[in-house]
Design an enzyme around this catalytic site. Structure first.
Site: not given
Ligand code: ITT
Length: 190
Positions: A8, A10-11, A36, A65, A140, A143, A162
């Site tokens: 879910s 997007p990053g 989950e 995860d 995101f 970070d 990254k």
């Protein structure tokens, strides 16, 4: 080879796309909801998530995860990282770390891949520390408060940089090695 990235976030999807495209694997982002489980192990969350997605008929996909484990907070937020990010957020973490000299922390990610019904898992780790304040606008989640080199946060470097040093970037490279040996063993069997 083409893999679906189920998330879910997007990053995360963008990091998988960059990391895998680089290694010649095509990626399709799917945001399929699945249950989950909440356990104390990232790998268990991933294995259970993969079972839930397979029961929906999905194959050839990746999930991950991830958790931020902070030394001075006895590995908190760890497996509760998603909940903690949604509730107290980075400001809350900085508050908990106020006046704390030991800033050591690490990101851990467990990546699970379904390849033709087989389960492959790998874990990537990135050691670093928690900054004194939020810095940067890239990336995101945690970070802006995590630095791997003690100079710039993950929100102050490009996605490509990254991926070169991060937990997820390392995990992606480990996964591709595993996928390659799995595929060559499969070719030998056939
Ligand atoms: P999905 O489960 O749908 O993939 P999520 O964002 O909930 O998305 P996780 O449970 O793995 O994913 O992530 C736990 C938290 O850690 C969440 O708040 C993320 O934003 C954050 N997070 C994950 N990877 C991160 C990274 O590389 N850098 C910073 N924060 C990250």
């Amino acid at each position: 080879m083409k893999l679906k990235i189920v998330t879910s976030n997007p990053g995360k999807a963008a990091e998988f796309r960059e990391g895998l495209n680089h290694l010649g694997i095509e990626v399709e982002h799917c945001s399929i909801a699945y249950d989950e489980v909440q356990t104390s192990e990232l790998e268990e969350v991933v294995i259970k998530g993969m079972e839930a997605l397979r029961s929906k008929g999905l194959s050839n996909f990746i999930i991950d995860d991830t958790g931020l484990f902070i030394d001075a907070l006895k590995d908190f937020p760890g497996v509760w990282s998603a909940y903690v990010q949604k509730t107290i957020g980075n400001k809350g973490i900085l508050k908990l770390m106020e006046n704390e000299e030991n800033r050591k922390a690490e990101f851990r990610t467990c990546i699970g891949c379904d390849m033709d019904g087989e389960t492959l898992t790998v874990t990537g780790v990135c050691k670093g520390s928690i900054t004194q304040s939020e810095q940067g606008t890239e990336g995101f989640g945690y970070d802006p408060i995590f630095t791997h080199d003690g100079k710039r946060t993950f929100a102050e470097i490009s996605l490509e940089e990254k991926n070169e040093v991060s937990h997820r970037g390392k995990g992606i490279r480990l996964l591709v090695e595993k996928l390659e040996s799995f595929r060559s063993a499969e070719t030998e069997r056939n």
